[in-house]
Write a protein that holds these residues in place. Structure first.
Motif, PDB file in Angstrom:
ATOM      1  N   ASP A  12       0.821  -1.219   0.000  1.00  0.00           N
ATOM      2  CA  ASP A  12       0.000   0.000   0.000  1.00  0.00           C
ATOM      3  C   ASP A  12       0.856   1.271   0.000  1.00  0.00           C
ATOM      4  O   ASP A  12       0.678   2.154   0.846  1.00  0.00           O
ATOM      5  N   GLN A  14       3.613   1.788   1.072  1.00  0.00           N
ATOM      6  CA  GLN A  14       4.511   1.952   2.228  1.00  0.00           C
ATOM      7  C   GLN A  14       5.657   0.958   2.092  1.00  0.00           C
ATOM      8  O   GLN A  14       5.433  -0.246   1.955  1.00  0.00           O
ATOM      9  N   VAL A  16       7.822  -1.342   3.461  1.00  0.00           N
ATOM     10  CA  VAL A  16       7.844  -2.027   4.766  1.00  0.00           C
ATOM     11  C   VAL A  16       9.213  -2.644   5.021  1.00  0.00           C
ATOM     12  O   VAL A  16       9.770  -2.506   6.111  1.00  0.00           O
ATOM     13  N   PRO A  35      10.232  -2.954  17.170  1.00  0.00           N
ATOM     14  CA  PRO A  35       8.988  -2.385  17.678  1.00  0.00           C
ATOM     15  C   PRO A  35       7.781  -2.790  16.843  1.00  0.00           C
ATOM     16  O   PRO A  35       7.923  -3.299  15.728  1.00  0.00           O
ATOM     17  N   GLY A  37       4.801  -2.888  14.376  1.00  0.00           N
ATOM     18  CA  GLY A  37       4.569  -2.273  13.071  1.00  0.00           C
ATOM     19  C   GLY A  37       5.802  -2.161  12.193  1.00  0.00           C
ATOM     20  O   GLY A  37       5.745  -1.606  11.096  1.00  0.00           O
ATOM     21  N   VAL A  38       6.915  -2.706  12.633  1.00  0.00           N
ATOM     22  CA  VAL A  38       8.171  -2.532  11.894  1.00  0.00           C
ATOM     23  C   VAL A  38       8.288  -3.489  10.705  1.00  0.00           C
ATOM     24  O   VAL A  38       9.117  -3.301   9.818  1.00  0.00           O
ATOM     25  N   GLY A  39       7.451  -4.543  10.703  1.00  0.00           N
ATOM     26  CA  GLY A  39       7.481  -5.466   9.564  1.00  0.00           C
ATOM     27  C   GLY A  39       7.900  -6.888   9.902  1.00  0.00           C
ATOM     28  O   GLY A  39       8.236  -7.673   9.017  1.00  0.00           O
ATOM     29  N   THR A  41       6.045  -9.469  11.139  1.00  0.00           N
ATOM     30  CA  THR A  41       5.110 -10.464  10.612  1.00  0.00           C
ATOM     31  C   THR A  41       5.206 -10.530   9.091  1.00  0.00           C
ATOM     32  O   THR A  41       5.180 -11.616   8.499  1.00  0.00           O
ATOM     33  N   VAL A  42       5.345  -9.362   8.467  1.00  0.00           N
ATOM     34  CA  VAL A  42       5.471  -9.319   7.003  1.00  0.00           C
ATOM     35  C   VAL A  42       6.699 -10.136   6.562  1.00  0.00           C
ATOM     36  O   VAL A  42       6.628 -10.927   5.619  1.00  0.00           O
ATOM     37  N   GLN A  85       0.681 -15.292  15.062  1.00  0.00           N
ATOM     38  CA  GLN A  85       0.682 -14.294  16.142  1.00  0.00           C
ATOM     39  C   GLN A  85      -0.583 -14.402  16.998  1.00  0.00           C
ATOM     40  O   GLN A  85      -0.520 -14.323  18.207  1.00  0.00           O
ATOM     41  N   GLU A 163       5.637 -13.873  17.393  1.00  0.00           N
ATOM     42  CA  GLU A 163       5.323 -13.326  18.728  1.00  0.00           C
ATOM     43  C   GLU A 163       4.767 -14.388  19.684  1.00  0.00           C
ATOM     44  O   GLU A 163       3.647 -14.246  20.178  1.00  0.00           O
TER      45      GLU A 163
HETATM   46  N1  LIG Z   1      -1.475  -7.135   3.896  1.00  0.00           N
HETATM   47  C1  LIG Z   1      -1.060  -5.891   4.149  1.00  0.00           C
HETATM   48  N2  LIG Z   1      -1.430  -4.862   3.355  1.00  0.00           N
HETATM   49  C2  LIG Z   1      -0.991  -3.621   3.592  1.00  0.00           C
HETATM   50  N3  LIG Z   1      -0.180  -3.273   4.589  1.00  0.00           N
HETATM   51  C3  LIG Z   1       0.207  -4.241   5.428  1.00  0.00           C
HETATM   52  C4  LIG Z   1      -0.212  -5.616   5.249  1.00  0.00           C
HETATM   53  N4  LIG Z   1       0.352  -6.363   6.228  1.00  0.00           N
HETATM   54  C5  LIG Z   1       1.071  -5.509   6.966  1.00  0.00           C
HETATM   55  N5  LIG Z   1       0.996  -4.247   6.494  1.00  0.00           N
HETATM   56  C6  LIG Z   1       1.697  -3.061   7.058  1.00  0.00           C
HETATM   57  O1  LIG Z   1       3.066  -3.380   7.161  1.00  0.00           O
HETATM   58  C7  LIG Z   1       3.617  -2.810   8.359  1.00  0.00           C
HETATM   59  C8  LIG Z   1       4.296  -3.893   9.159  1.00  0.00           C
HETATM   60  O2  LIG Z   1       3.303  -4.781   9.677  1.00  0.00           O
HETATM   61  P1  LIG Z   1       3.671  -6.069  10.524  1.00  0.00           P
HETATM   62  O3  LIG Z   1       2.402  -6.766  10.834  1.00  0.00           O
HETATM   63  O4  LIG Z   1       4.722  -6.848   9.817  1.00  0.00           O
HETATM   64  O5  LIG Z   1       4.294  -5.429  11.838  1.00  0.00           O
HETATM   65  P2  LIG Z   1       4.922  -6.183  13.092  1.00  0.00           P
HETATM   66  O6  LIG Z   1       6.348  -5.764  13.202  1.00  0.00           O
HETATM   67  O7  LIG Z   1       4.649  -7.636  12.999  1.00  0.00           O
HETATM   68  O8  LIG Z   1       4.107  -5.538  14.309  1.00  0.00           O
HETATM   69  P3  LIG Z   1       3.587  -6.206  15.682  1.00  0.00           P
HETATM   70  O9  LIG Z   1       4.778  -6.214  16.617  1.00  0.00           O
HETATM   71  O10 LIG Z   1       2.533  -5.237  16.158  1.00  0.00           O
HETATM   72  O11 LIG Z   1       3.059  -7.553  15.385  1.00  0.00           O
HETATM   73  C9  LIG Z   1       2.472  -2.118   9.058  1.00  0.00           C
HETATM   74  O12 LIG Z   1       2.524  -0.749   8.773  1.00  0.00           O
HETATM   75  C10 LIG Z   1       1.228  -2.745   8.456  1.00  0.00           C
HETATM   76  O13 LIG Z   1       0.174  -1.833   8.448  1.00  0.00           O
END
Ligand SMILES: Nc1ncnc2c1ncn2[C@@H]1O[C@H](COP(=O)(O)OP(=O)(O)OP(=O)(O)O)[C@@H](O)[C@H]1O
Ligand SMILES: [Mg+2]
Length: 242
Positions: A12, A14, A16, A35, A37-39, A41-42, A85, A163
């Motif tokens: 989107d 962004q 990541v 932290p 939202g850092v990515g 899970t992605v 998670q 997590e």
């Molecule tokens: N399918 C998606 N489509 C668009 N943006 C996404 C998608 N999945 C994740 N994001 C964005 O990617 C960024 C990283 O998300 P992610 O879930 O990897 O964070 P995280 O490090 O696992 O956070 P947390 O510790 O809260 O689990 C966030 O800004 C999220 O909004």
């Protein structure tokens, strides 16, 4: 062995993940910290092919999985265990059926072999007499254990845990962390865990990495990362360990 080379991903509009590279050796536990939202899970989702990178490769046991067909990906996932998670247990199935599910999907085991294997992994995660309980009747810590049992029931060669301690109290976080290390060292799974739980990560990881603004800021042994002089890393570790 997992080898990630120059992986980048935009979602989107962004950015990541930016130019992420790392390796995990056979049987090693790498914990990726960072932290919210850092990515994290992605990144984990890329390792199992649920997301495709915009750039870069992911080589698992010598094969670049980003080039796999859908069929090859499905076949590959049999070797993976994924602890989601949010647990991701099926609410309409009891504990036994949740853990048995991968066996029913991917093996020809008969009923008694399934029962035996489910029992074995529930013992491994120290869960007893919960087979007939529904997920809604379990505590958060128990759900994580069931999720872990389901993740290893097919004798995962690669285990991904997203997590595993989030939402748990300090004692249960400590216990599930120990349990994960004990289980993965027993089954010899190559393991990647994401977390923001620095204390437990430092206790159980073979190596740790820290993500910041989409980049891998530092990676190494606990000792190496602890002595990193990067300002963000120092602050993250300092604030997380108090
Ligand atoms: N399918 C998606 N489509 C668009 N943006 C996404 C998608 N999945 C994740 N994001 C964005 O990617 C960024 C990283 O998300 P992610 O879930 O990897 O964070 P995280 O490090 O696992 O956070 P947390 O510790 O809260 O689990 C966030 O800004 C999220 O909004
Ligand atoms: Mg996450």
């Amino acid at each position: 062995m997992i080898k990630v080379n120059h992986l980048s991903k935009t979602l989107d509009d962004q950015k990541v993940l930016t130019d992420i590279s790392f390796q995990v050796s056979e049987g090693e536990i790498l914990i990726i910290l960072g932290p919210s939202g850092v990515g994290k899970t992605v990144l984990l989702k890329h390792l199992i092919g649920l997301l495709q990178p915009d750039q870069g490769s992911i080589v698992i046991n010598g094969k670049d999985i980003t080039k796999f067909s859908q069929q090859q990906q499905l076949a590959m996932r049999k070797d993976f265990g994924y602890l989601f998670q949010e647990g991701a247990l099926y609410d309409f199935m009891n504990v036994f059926e949740n853990v048995a599910f991968p066996l029913r999907e991917h093996t020809n085991f008969n009923a008694s072999k399934i029962r035996q294997r489910v029992q074995e992994v529930l013992d491994m995660v120290d869960l007893h007499q919960v087979e007939s309980k529904m997920p809604l009747e379990l505590s958060g810590g128990m759900k994580k254990r069931v999720g872990l049992a389901r993740a290893i029931v097919l004798s995962a060669k690669i285990l991904l845990c997203d997590e595993p301690t989030s939402g748990l109290d300090p004692i249960r976080s400590h216990d599930i962390s120990d349990l994960i290390r004990q289980v993965v060292k027993k089954i010899g799974a190559t393991t990647v865990i994401t977390s923001h739980d620095v204390i437990n990560a430092f206790r159980i990881a073979d190596r740790v990495a820290i993500l910041h603004e989409g980049r891998m800021e530092v990676m190494g042994t606990v000792q190496e990362v602890s002595s990193c002089q990067d300002a963000f890393v120092k602050e993250f570790l300092q604030l997380s360990k108090v």
